[in-house]
Design a protein around this motif. Structure first.
Motif, short mmCIF file in Angstrom:
data_model
loop_
_atom_site.label_atom_id
_atom_site.label_comp_id
_atom_site.label_asym_id
_atom_site.label_seq_id
_atom_site.Cartn_x
_atom_site.Cartn_y
_atom_site.Cartn_z
N PRO A 198 40.84 42.14 46.54
CA PRO A 198 39.59 41.43 46.23
C PRO A 198 39.20 41.47 44.76
O PRO A 198 38.68 40.50 44.22
CB PRO A 198 38.55 42.16 47.10
CG PRO A 198 39.35 42.76 48.22
CD PRO A 198 40.67 43.13 47.61
N GLN A 199 39.47 42.60 44.10
CA GLN A 199 39.08 42.74 42.69
C GLN A 199 39.85 41.76 41.81
O GLN A 199 39.32 41.22 40.83
CB GLN A 199 39.34 44.17 42.21
CG GLN A 199 38.87 44.44 40.78
CD GLN A 199 37.37 44.26 40.61
OE1 GLN A 199 36.59 44.85 41.35
NE2 GLN A 199 36.95 43.45 39.65
N LEU A 200 41.10 41.49 42.16
CA LEU A 200 41.90 40.55 41.38
C LEU A 200 41.32 39.14 41.51
O LEU A 200 41.21 38.41 40.52
CB LEU A 200 43.35 40.56 41.84
CG LEU A 200 44.31 39.68 41.03
CD1 LEU A 200 44.42 40.17 39.59
CD2 LEU A 200 45.70 39.64 41.67
N ALA A 201 40.94 38.76 42.72
CA ALA A 201 40.32 37.45 42.93
C ALA A 201 39.03 37.32 42.12
O ALA A 201 38.75 36.28 41.51
CB ALA A 201 40.06 37.22 44.41
N GLU A 202 38.25 38.39 42.11
CA GLU A 202 37.00 38.38 41.34
C GLU A 202 37.28 38.24 39.85
O GLU A 202 36.61 37.48 39.14
CB GLU A 202 36.22 39.67 41.61
CG GLU A 202 34.88 39.73 40.90
CD GLU A 202 34.12 41.00 41.21
OE1 GLU A 202 33.30 41.41 40.36
OE2 GLU A 202 34.32 41.59 42.29
N ASN A 203 38.29 38.97 39.37
CA ASN A 203 38.64 38.89 37.95
C ASN A 203 39.13 37.49 37.57
O ASN A 203 38.82 36.98 36.49
CB ASN A 203 39.71 39.93 37.61
CG ASN A 203 39.15 41.33 37.52
OD1 ASN A 203 38.01 41.58 37.91
ND2 ASN A 203 39.95 42.26 37.02
N PHE A 204 39.92 36.88 38.45
CA PHE A 204 40.38 35.52 38.19
C PHE A 204 39.19 34.55 38.12
O PHE A 204 39.14 33.69 37.24
CB PHE A 204 41.35 35.06 39.29
CG PHE A 204 42.80 35.22 38.92
CD1 PHE A 204 43.54 34.13 38.49
CD2 PHE A 204 43.42 36.44 39.00
CE1 PHE A 204 44.88 34.27 38.15
CE2 PHE A 204 44.76 36.60 38.65
CZ PHE A 204 45.49 35.49 38.23
#
Length: 242
Positions: free
Chosen positions: A196-202
């Motif tokens: 989830p954190q990667l999606a948020e960062n993207f």
């Protein structure tokens, strides 16, 4: 990208991230094989799956074979993690891969250039003195025509997205380029459920101005060719096949 000395085999078992056993179709011999991708690959590395092995005998190697591609239904998926950077470099140089909004004509393209605390895969300059950092990612996870990244959590990926944001704010153009290592894809996205954190960062990076591109490839056991751009949407839902 052309591979020489390809041997067809059936996958038997993956011992760990780096090693698996396969049975050569031509001779029936069971061989130890280096897996050229540390991702999980659970949906494709199934017992009995048809695979392509790159035969490279050398006294300096622990095994003479590299696992580079696996057949999923009627589609070949290349899993060579070293391939995307090569395809991206050649694609940008030849103009097959376009960098949107990058002004002027490409003047130079360098590999592995450091910025801040990251080393980005490519650094481009133009004849208008514009400069861009490009981070290249391979995409091998697919389900029902949707491709997703990653297939395993990546701390390196989190770091690179943040560093690209910083580079953009410092005046550079910034791109994340997904090389989709299979052909049949209608949509590329982030595997939000996996990380989830990667999606948020993207999402934050795209809102800031970092551009995300995805290009699919025509894949055969002994050859991979960049085909064309496919849509990317960080919010598009992906159902994990595993």
């Amino acid at each position: 990208m052309q591979y020489e000395n390809i041997k067809m085999a059936h996958f038997i078992v993956r011992d760990n991230r780096f090693i698996c056993h396969c049975q050569l179709i031509e001779t029936g011999e069971v061989v130890i094989v280096h897996v050229k991708n540390t991702g999980r690959g659970k949906e494709v590395l199934l017992k009995g799956a048809l695979v392509a092995l790159h035969y490279q005998p050398s006294p300096k190697r622990k095994t003479d074979y590299d696992l580079i591609a696996v057949k999923k239904a009627e589609m070949w998926i290349n899993i060579d993690s070293q391939l995307p950077n090569k395809l991206a470099y050649e694609g940008i140089l030849t103009g097959k891969i376009k960098l949107p909004h990058f002004p002027g004509k490409l003047a130079s393209l360098k590999r592995e250039v450091t910025y801040g605390n990251s080393k980005f895969d490519l650094f481009a300059t133009s004849d208008t003195n514009a400069a861009a950092f490009i981070e290249v990612k391979g995409m091998t996870l697919e389900n029902k025509g949707v491709g997703a990244f990653p297939d395993a959590p990546t701390l390196r990926g989190l770091k690179h997205v943040k560093e690209l944001q910083a580079a953009f704010h410092a005046g550079y153009y910034a791109y994340i380029l997904f090389i989709v290592q299979f052909e049949q894809i209608s949509q590329a996205t982030i595997h939000t459920a996996m990380q989830p954190q990667l999606a948020e960062n993207f999402t934050l990076a795209i809102a800031d101005g970092v551009e995300v591109l995805a290009y699919n490839c025509k894949v055969e056991p002994n050859q991979v060719t960049v085909k064309g751009q496919v849509p990317f949407d960080v919010t598009y839902p992906f159902v994990d096949p595993n």
